[in-house]
Structure formats: C-alpha cells, structure tokens
Design an enzyme around this catalytic site. Structure first.
Site, PDB file in Angstrom:
ATOM      1  N   HIS A   8       0.825  -1.221   0.000  1.00 56.67           N
ATOM      2  CA  HIS A   8       0.000   0.000   0.000  1.00 56.67           C
ATOM      3  C   HIS A   8       0.854   1.263   0.000  1.00 56.67           C
ATOM      4  O   HIS A   8       2.046   1.240   0.322  1.00 56.67           O
ATOM      5  CB  HIS A   8      -0.933   0.006   1.210  1.00 56.67           C
ATOM      6  CG  HIS A   8      -0.194   0.030   2.517  1.00 56.67           C
ATOM      7  ND1 HIS A   8       0.377   1.182   3.034  1.00 56.67           N
ATOM      8  CD2 HIS A   8       0.076  -0.952   3.401  1.00 56.67           C
ATOM      9  CE1 HIS A   8       0.957   0.906   4.191  1.00 56.67           C
ATOM     10  NE2 HIS A   8       0.793  -0.393   4.429  1.00 56.67           N
ATOM     11  N   GLU A  81      -2.807  -7.232   7.173  1.00 58.12           N
ATOM     12  CA  GLU A  81      -1.554  -7.196   7.922  1.00 58.12           C
ATOM     13  C   GLU A  81      -1.687  -7.946   9.237  1.00 58.12           C
ATOM     14  O   GLU A  81      -2.785  -8.128   9.766  1.00 58.12           O
ATOM     15  CB  GLU A  81      -1.140  -5.739   8.168  1.00 58.12           C
ATOM     16  CG  GLU A  81       0.208  -5.566   8.849  1.00 58.12           C
ATOM     17  CD  GLU A  81       1.395  -6.108   8.060  1.00 58.12           C
ATOM     18  OE1 GLU A  81       1.532  -7.345   7.977  1.00 58.12           O
ATOM     19  OE2 GLU A  81       2.202  -5.307   7.558  1.00 58.12           O
TER      20      GLU A  81
END
Length: 175
Positions: A8, A81
């Site tokens: 990201h 994550e």
C-alpha cells in the site's frame, strides 16, 4: 500464474515509524500519489483479477491502481496485515523488535508470524489452484509482502524481517 504484489501507499503511521498492523489508517496525499504512479506502471499489464486487503490503506491503493483496469476488487482477510496486538500504534521499539525476531511468539493480544504465514500461504495456494494461467494483482501490506516473497524465494529469518519494498513498489512472481 503471474502475480503482481504491491505494498500500500504511505500512511501517517509510516511517517511516524509507528507499528501498523490491523490499525485501519488512511493513505497520505503522497500515498495516493504513489498508488497513482503504480497504476501508471501497471497500465499496460493485462490483469485478470485484483485482490486486496480490506484495510483502508491497501483497499484505497487497489482502487487507485484499478482506475486503469476497471476490474472487481476482491477483498480477502488472509492478506490483511499481522495483528500486532498491544504494539498497534506504538513507535517501533526494542520490545516490539524482540517479538518480531521470534516468529513463533504471539504479539501480546495479537498473532504470531507463523499464523500469518499459514493464512497467506493458503491464499497463495488457492490462487495457484484456481487461476493457474492468470495475471493477478495483490495489494497488501509490508508484512504480507515479506511472507509472499518467502513463498517464492528462500529467506533467512533476518532477511524476512529486514527486507521490505518501498510503498507501492511492484514485485512480480511467476509460478
């Protein structure tokens, strides 16, 4: 299968060196620009599928990249994550590094790296089985990018914990 993996774009947690796992933080303006650049780099790639972590920073990055492809974005919890537990939002410190170097330890109130490897490898095995001849984009997080890299290449524990591509850097793997 050809797999394109993108971490990201930048977040305020990245800037402040804060631990950011399941914390659902937004991209900075630079993070959005980084995603736009990745989109431009991938514009001539014929993608068949896009998968993204459901966390805002990864999903927003995927949406920006997808502007050139107009594909459905499939969210998958397995590429979210790691849950760093009590370390979420804390400035990276020595105690955090202790847990980071010991892969079987659960972060207090979180998960272990071994758990993350299990879920990410199951995701990758599913992609290989279901989409063997497809071009797939996966937009996720630094820890997940590391685990994906370890799926394709042998890495020492030290390499696994220190190797980290920049925000919106594109990794490509073939299986």
């Amino acid at each position: 299968m050809k797999l394109y993996v993108v971490r990201h774009g930048q977040t305020n947690y990245n800037i402040a060196n804060k631990v950011c796992g399941k914390s659902d933080v937004e991209l900075t303006d630079l993070g959005k620009q980084q995603a736009k650049k990745a989109s431009e780099q991938l514009q001539d790639v014929s993608l068949d599928f896009i998968f993204a972590s459901p966390l805002k920073r990864a999903y927003t990055t995927a949406k920006i990249i997808n502007e050139n492809h107009q594909l459905p974005i499939h969210q998958d919890q397995r590429i979210q994550e790691i849950n760093f537990g009590k370390f979420e939002g804390v400035v990276n410190n020595e105690e955090f590094q202790y847990y980071k170097q010991n892969h079987a330890l659960h972060y207090p109130k979180g998960e272990s790296l071994f758990q993350v490897v299990h879920r990410v490898y199951s995701f990758l095995e599913e992609l290989e089985k279901n989409y063997p001849d497809k071009n797939i984009l996966v937009v996720c997080h630094g820890g997940i990018v590391r685990v994906i890299h370890s799926y394709f290449y042998d890495m020492t524990n030290k390499d696994l914990m220190t190797w980290l591509p920049q925000n919106c850097c594109i990794q490509c793997y073939e299986k």
